[in-house]
Design a protein around this motif. Structure first.
Motif, PDB file in Angstrom:
ATOM      1  N   VAL A 110       4.582   8.213   0.995  1.00  0.00           N
ATOM      2  CA  VAL A 110       5.294   8.894  -0.089  1.00  0.00           C
ATOM      3  C   VAL A 110       4.809  10.336  -0.213  1.00  0.00           C
ATOM      4  O   VAL A 110       3.608  10.613  -0.087  1.00  0.00           O
ATOM      5  CB  VAL A 110       5.072   8.152  -1.433  1.00  0.00           C
ATOM      6  N   GLY A 111       5.741  11.242  -0.460  1.00  0.00           N
ATOM      7  CA  GLY A 111       5.372  12.627  -0.778  1.00  0.00           C
ATOM      8  C   GLY A 111       5.478  13.609   0.356  1.00  0.00           C
ATOM      9  O   GLY A 111       5.089  14.767   0.215  1.00  0.00           O
ATOM     10  N   ILE A 112       6.000  13.158   1.499  1.00  0.00           N
ATOM     11  CA  ILE A 112       6.095  14.070   2.633  1.00  0.00           C
ATOM     12  C   ILE A 112       7.329  14.956   2.497  1.00  0.00           C
ATOM     13  O   ILE A 112       8.266  14.629   1.762  1.00  0.00           O
ATOM     14  CB  ILE A 112       6.136  13.297   3.965  1.00  0.00           C
ATOM     15  N   ASP A 113       7.330  16.077   3.231  1.00  0.00           N
ATOM     16  CA  ASP A 113       8.470  16.989   3.172  1.00  0.00           C
ATOM     17  C   ASP A 113       9.473  16.644   4.275  1.00  0.00           C
ATOM     18  O   ASP A 113       9.203  15.790   5.137  1.00  0.00           O
ATOM     19  CB  ASP A 113       8.016  18.451   3.267  1.00  0.00           C
ATOM     20  N   PRO A 114      10.651  17.281   4.279  1.00  0.00           N
ATOM     21  CA  PRO A 114      11.677  16.940   5.273  1.00  0.00           C
ATOM     22  C   PRO A 114      11.212  17.117   6.720  1.00  0.00           C
ATOM     23  O   PRO A 114      11.594  16.327   7.591  1.00  0.00           O
ATOM     24  CB  PRO A 114      12.825  17.903   4.930  1.00  0.00           C
ATOM     25  N   GLU A 115      10.430  18.129   6.998  1.00  0.00           N
ATOM     26  CA  GLU A 115       9.953  18.341   8.364  1.00  0.00           C
ATOM     27  C   GLU A 115       9.045  17.195   8.806  1.00  0.00           C
ATOM     28  O   GLU A 115       9.098  16.732   9.948  1.00  0.00           O
ATOM     29  CB  GLU A 115       9.217  19.677   8.462  1.00  0.00           C
ATOM     30  N   GLN A 116       8.193  16.732   7.888  1.00  0.00           N
ATOM     31  CA  GLN A 116       7.320  15.611   8.216  1.00  0.00           C
ATOM     32  C   GLN A 116       8.120  14.327   8.399  1.00  0.00           C
ATOM     33  O   GLN A 116       7.821  13.505   9.281  1.00  0.00           O
ATOM     34  CB  GLN A 116       6.271  15.444   7.112  1.00  0.00           C
ATOM     35  N   GLY A 139       9.989   1.502   8.484  1.00  0.00           N
ATOM     36  CA  GLY A 139      11.228   1.172   7.792  1.00  0.00           C
ATOM     37  C   GLY A 139      11.640   2.339   6.928  1.00  0.00           C
ATOM     38  O   GLY A 139      10.811   2.927   6.212  1.00  0.00           O
ATOM     39  N   THR A 140      12.913   2.665   6.966  1.00  0.00           N
ATOM     40  CA  THR A 140      13.366   3.865   6.240  1.00  0.00           C
ATOM     41  C   THR A 140      13.142   3.749   4.742  1.00  0.00           C
ATOM     42  O   THR A 140      12.954   4.755   4.053  1.00  0.00           O
ATOM     43  CB  THR A 140      14.854   4.119   6.527  1.00  0.00           C
ATOM     44  N   ASP A 141      13.173   2.501   4.205  1.00  0.00           N
ATOM     45  CA  ASP A 141      12.935   2.339   2.763  1.00  0.00           C
ATOM     46  C   ASP A 141      11.498   2.636   2.375  1.00  0.00           C
ATOM     47  O   ASP A 141      11.199   2.812   1.186  1.00  0.00           O
ATOM     48  CB  ASP A 141      13.289   0.908   2.332  1.00  0.00           C
ATOM     49  N   ASN A 142      10.630   2.671   3.360  1.00  0.00           N
ATOM     50  CA  ASN A 142       9.201   2.889   3.086  1.00  0.00           C
ATOM     51  C   ASN A 142       8.784   4.345   3.277  1.00  0.00           C
ATOM     52  O   ASN A 142       7.589   4.646   3.272  1.00  0.00           O
ATOM     53  CB  ASN A 142       8.356   1.985   3.986  1.00  0.00           C
ATOM     54  N   ILE A 143       9.734   5.228   3.471  1.00  0.00           N
ATOM     55  CA  ILE A 143       9.440   6.656   3.593  1.00  0.00           C
ATOM     56  C   ILE A 143      10.125   7.369   2.442  1.00  0.00           C
ATOM     57  O   ILE A 143      11.364   7.363   2.340  1.00  0.00           O
ATOM     58  CB  ILE A 143       9.924   7.222   4.937  1.00  0.00           C
ATOM     59  N   VAL A 144       9.360   7.947   1.561  1.00  0.00           N
ATOM     60  CA  VAL A 144       9.895   8.616   0.376  1.00  0.00           C
ATOM     61  C   VAL A 144       9.455  10.069   0.403  1.00  0.00           C
ATOM     62  O   VAL A 144       8.251  10.361   0.390  1.00  0.00           O
ATOM     63  CB  VAL A 144       9.410   7.954  -0.929  1.00  0.00           C
ATOM     64  N   GLN A 145      10.426  10.962   0.459  1.00  0.00           N
ATOM     65  CA  GLN A 145      10.093  12.382   0.532  1.00  0.00           C
ATOM     66  C   GLN A 145       9.707  12.911  -0.842  1.00  0.00           C
ATOM     67  O   GLN A 145      10.040  12.320  -1.896  1.00  0.00           O
ATOM     68  CB  GLN A 145      11.277  13.177   1.086  1.00  0.00           C
ATOM     69  N   GLN A 146       8.987  14.015  -0.848  1.00  0.00           N
ATOM     70  CA  GLN A 146       8.504  14.616  -2.080  1.00  0.00           C
ATOM     71  C   GLN A 146       9.667  15.100  -2.932  1.00  0.00           C
ATOM     72  O   GLN A 146      10.737  15.449  -2.424  1.00  0.00           O
ATOM     73  CB  GLN A 146       7.544  15.774  -1.790  1.00  0.00           C
ATOM     74  N   VAL A 165       0.868  -1.184   0.000  1.00  0.00           N
ATOM     75  CA  VAL A 165       0.000   0.000   0.000  1.00  0.00           C
ATOM     76  C   VAL A 165       0.904   1.232   0.000  1.00  0.00           C
ATOM     77  O   VAL A 165       1.745   1.390   0.897  1.00  0.00           O
ATOM     78  CB  VAL A 165      -0.926   0.034   1.232  1.00  0.00           C
ATOM     79  N   ILE A 166       0.755   2.052  -1.021  1.00  0.00           N
ATOM     80  CA  ILE A 166       1.482   3.319  -1.078  1.00  0.00           C
ATOM     81  C   ILE A 166       0.509   4.429  -0.703  1.00  0.00           C
ATOM     82  O   ILE A 166      -0.488   4.653  -1.398  1.00  0.00           O
ATOM     83  CB  ILE A 166       2.060   3.585  -2.481  1.00  0.00           C
ATOM     84  N   LEU A 167       0.795   5.085   0.411  1.00  0.00           N
ATOM     85  CA  LEU A 167      -0.036   6.213   0.831  1.00  0.00           C
ATOM     86  C   LEU A 167       0.636   7.481   0.352  1.00  0.00           C
ATOM     87  O   LEU A 167       1.672   7.908   0.868  1.00  0.00           O
ATOM     88  CB  LEU A 167      -0.191   6.230   2.352  1.00  0.00           C
ATOM     89  N   HIS A 168       0.075   8.061  -0.698  1.00  0.00           N
ATOM     90  CA  HIS A 168       0.586   9.341  -1.216  1.00  0.00           C
ATOM     91  C   HIS A 168      -0.006  10.434  -0.340  1.00  0.00           C
ATOM     92  O   HIS A 168      -1.188  10.763  -0.449  1.00  0.00           O
ATOM     93  CB  HIS A 168       0.174   9.512  -2.675  1.00  0.00           C
ATOM     94  N   ALA A 169       0.812  10.948   0.555  1.00  0.00           N
ATOM     95  CA  ALA A 169       0.263  11.729   1.672  1.00  0.00           C
ATOM     96  C   ALA A 169       0.996  13.043   1.848  1.00  0.00           C
ATOM     97  O   ALA A 169       1.634  13.297   2.860  1.00  0.00           O
ATOM     98  CB  ALA A 169       0.357  10.906   2.953  1.00  0.00           C
ATOM     99  N   ARG A 170       0.905  13.900   0.865  1.00  0.00           N
ATOM    100  CA  ARG A 170       1.590  15.199   0.960  1.00  0.00           C
ATOM    101  C   ARG A 170       1.009  16.063   2.065  1.00  0.00           C
ATOM    102  O   ARG A 170       1.639  17.010   2.528  1.00  0.00           O
ATOM    103  CB  ARG A 170       1.484  15.952  -0.376  1.00  0.00           C
ATOM    104  N   ALA A 171      -0.222  15.768   2.520  1.00  0.00           N
ATOM    105  CA  ALA A 171      -0.850  16.587   3.569  1.00  0.00           C
ATOM    106  C   ALA A 171      -0.896  15.884   4.914  1.00  0.00           C
ATOM    107  O   ALA A 171      -1.505  16.362   5.835  1.00  0.00           O
ATOM    108  CB  ALA A 171      -2.277  16.979   3.161  1.00  0.00           C
TER     109      ALA A 171
END
Length: 559
Positions: A504-510, A524-531, A468-474
């Motif tokens: 996926v899609g979060i900013d550095p602060e998030q 897991g760090t591989d499962n966090i992808v910044q925007q 499951v990829i949660l595209h979660a910019r907000a």
């Protein structure tokens, strides 16, 4: 960030004319508004001198006129009365005005101008409609000669009309005559800006010439032919007025908030709401020492100035100066103004406010049940409660409406990649095995969204080898333990079934927030992808990675 420099500019002949017209207009309107609040009408004159000049000098909305308004007058009187202080005591008035100014300056320096955008149109419509009714109720005695004993606004109106037989005919005729002259002058387009001034002058002359026996301004207080003498606030009553001063400041700032949008700067410079807060605060700090009531940006007085040709901030500066000169030269003449004239003009002003809000009332009623209920609640609070309590209730209702709107905006949508493009589709009820499911979050990331989002999250009890990829910019733009707790629970549920959750899609602060709270360890760090700079670039990369992961593990059971 550097603050823009104040540009005073050069005055133009049109500014001088506009300033003179606005200054003259301030005589009847200022006295009327002070009378509405139960203050000596003279204080309404003083409120258009120093505050108007200082406010115009520093305002970022260059044509905004800072002066007394009906809502400010009513709120100020309510605050003083609720504190058990005499509104006729000038020391109390000075203290309230200075406190209001200090609070406005603090709001401006903290750059809280954006806060006013959270006061909804529904709440402001209810508030201003209630104020309009208060305006009319407050002068029915001046216009009819019958003084009611009722205390709340609606009761005053009902009681006054229930005692029509007790109305004084002469007083009523003078008030009706004032309204008639006002209507007649407005029929001439070029004279429309002068309608209130013309009605004041014409009817006052008729009353004086024919010695018509009605109550006048002189019966309330003497208007000195001179400028206001300096006065000092009373520090001893400041604690009693502090909370009320915040309410007065909020009323004033809320009324002025829309002026910048309604009256853009002629020179093309940007308005600044926080800068306007500071300017209004400085106007009150200065005015408080010269017998002015609390003031704020007045849309009606600003409209008079612009209609008369104002081009720069000098129009407001001239308005304050010219008013002071008129009072200095012929202040005693103001004592001859009949109170039925002021009553008639104030009823006109109240009616104009109601008519002006009718489009907004219709809009709110058609928008939905919740905004309509908020409008009605604010209206009733304004008519039944002290105004400082009503504005705070309105602010709370605005916050509630915002939160409900934000909660409703939160939703999940499934995304499917086709030919390199992403297409939105419905979220599947069951999470498919051996597949990548992309869920796109839309909303503000508030904790209140979580319950609704979990209701549509795909069931994963039977899923194996799924991502499951949660595209979660907000999510979570607004740090919320509820949001983080929900993500941790989902991550663990998927991991128990040999599945994977990627955010996926979060900013550095998030990303730093996820690390600080330990959620990064669960994911897991591989499962966090910044925007990435290119929209959906991060999602494309995560999707390719997830697809390879699924293919490599296809057919395997849970690890």
């Amino acid at each position: 960030m550097r603050r823009p420099k104040l540009r005073v500019g050069r005055p133009t002949p049109k500014d001088a004319v506009a300033g003179f017209v606005t200054g003259l207009f301030s005589i009847p309107e200022g006295m009327a508004y002070a009378s509405i609040g139960g203050f000596n009408p003279v204080l309404g004159l003083y409120s258009g001198m120093v505050p108007t000049t200082v406010g115009s000098l520093f305002s970022r909305t260059v044509l905004m006129t800072t002066t007394l308004t009906s809502a400010i007058a009513l709120t100020s009187q309510s605050v003083l009365s609720s504190a058990g202080l005499d509104p006729d005591d000038l020391d109390n008035v000075a203290t309230l005005t200075v406190l209001v100014g200090a609070i406005m300056v603090v709001f401006g320096l903290l750059r809280l101008g954006s806060v006013m955008s959270f006061v909804s149109n529904a709440v402001m419509t209810g508030f201003t409609s209630g104020i309009a009714l208060q305006i009319v109720a407050g002068v029915l005695g001046d216009a009819t000669g019958y003084e009611t004993d009722a205390h709340n606004t609606i009761a005053k109106v009902v009681d006054s009309f229930a005692h029509v037989a007790d109305w004084e005919v002469t007083t009523l005729l003078v008030a009706l005559g004032t309204v008639a002259v006002w209507v007649a002058v407005r029929l001439v387009p070029r004279l429309e800006p002068f309608a209130i001034l013309a009605a004041l002058v014409v009817v006052t002359v008729v009353v004086v010439v024919f010695s018509i026996d009605v109550r006048d301004v002189g019966d309330i207080g003497q208007v000195p032919s001179g400028l206001p003498h300096p006065i000092l606030p009373d520090p001893g009553v400041m604690p009693d007025l502090l909370a009320g001063a915040v309410a007065v400041a909020l009323v004033a700032l809320a009324q002025a908030a829309g002026i910048g949008a309604a009256v853009p700067n002629p020179d093309g410079s940007r308005t600044n709401l926080s800068g306007d807060f500071t300017a209004q605060g400085l106007a009150n700090l200065a005015g408080g020492f010269f017998r002015a009531l609390p003031t704020g940006g007045s849309l009606s007085r600003t409209g008079v100035a612009t209609s008369a040709g104002a081009r720069t901030r000098w129009a407001g500066i001239f308005a304050g100066v010219f008013l002071a000169l008129v009072v200095l030269v012929a202040g005693g003449v103001a004592e001859l103004i009949p109170m039925p004239v002021i009553g008639g003009l104030v009823i006109v002003i109240g009616a104009e406010l109601v008519v002006g809000r009718l489009p907004d009332i219709r809009l709110v009623l058609h928008t939905g049940l919740l905004p309509a209920a908020a409008m009605l609640a604010t209206f009733l609070a304004t008519t039944e409660l002290p105004l400082q309590q009503a504005i705070l209730l309105g602010a709370g209702l605005s916050l509630l409406l915002f939160c409900v709107s934000a909660e409703r905006s939160g939703r999940l949508r499934a995304l499917v990649r086709e030919d390199g493009r992403w297409r939105a589709t419905a979220v599947p009820a069951e999470l498919p095995s051996d597949a990548v499911t992309v869920l796109h979050h839309e909303g503000a990331g508030l904790f209140a969204e979580v319950t609704r989002l979990e209701e549509v999250w795909p069931r994963s009890a039977d899923a194996r080898n799924a991502v499951v990829i949660l595209h979660a910019r907000a999510v979570p733009d607004i740090p919320s333990s509820t949001v983080l707790k929900s993500l941790r629970r989902r991550a663990r549920q998927l991991d128990d079934h040999g599945c994977r959750l990627m955010v996926v899609g979060i900013d550095p602060e998030q990303a730093e927030l996820l690390s600080r709270t330990g959620l990064a360890d669960d994911l897991g760090t591989d499962n966090i992808v910044q925007q990435a700079p290119v929209f959906f670039e991060a999602l494309d990369a995560a999707y390719d990675d997830a697809t390879r992961w699924v293919e490599d593990r296809r057919g395997e059971g849970p690890s």
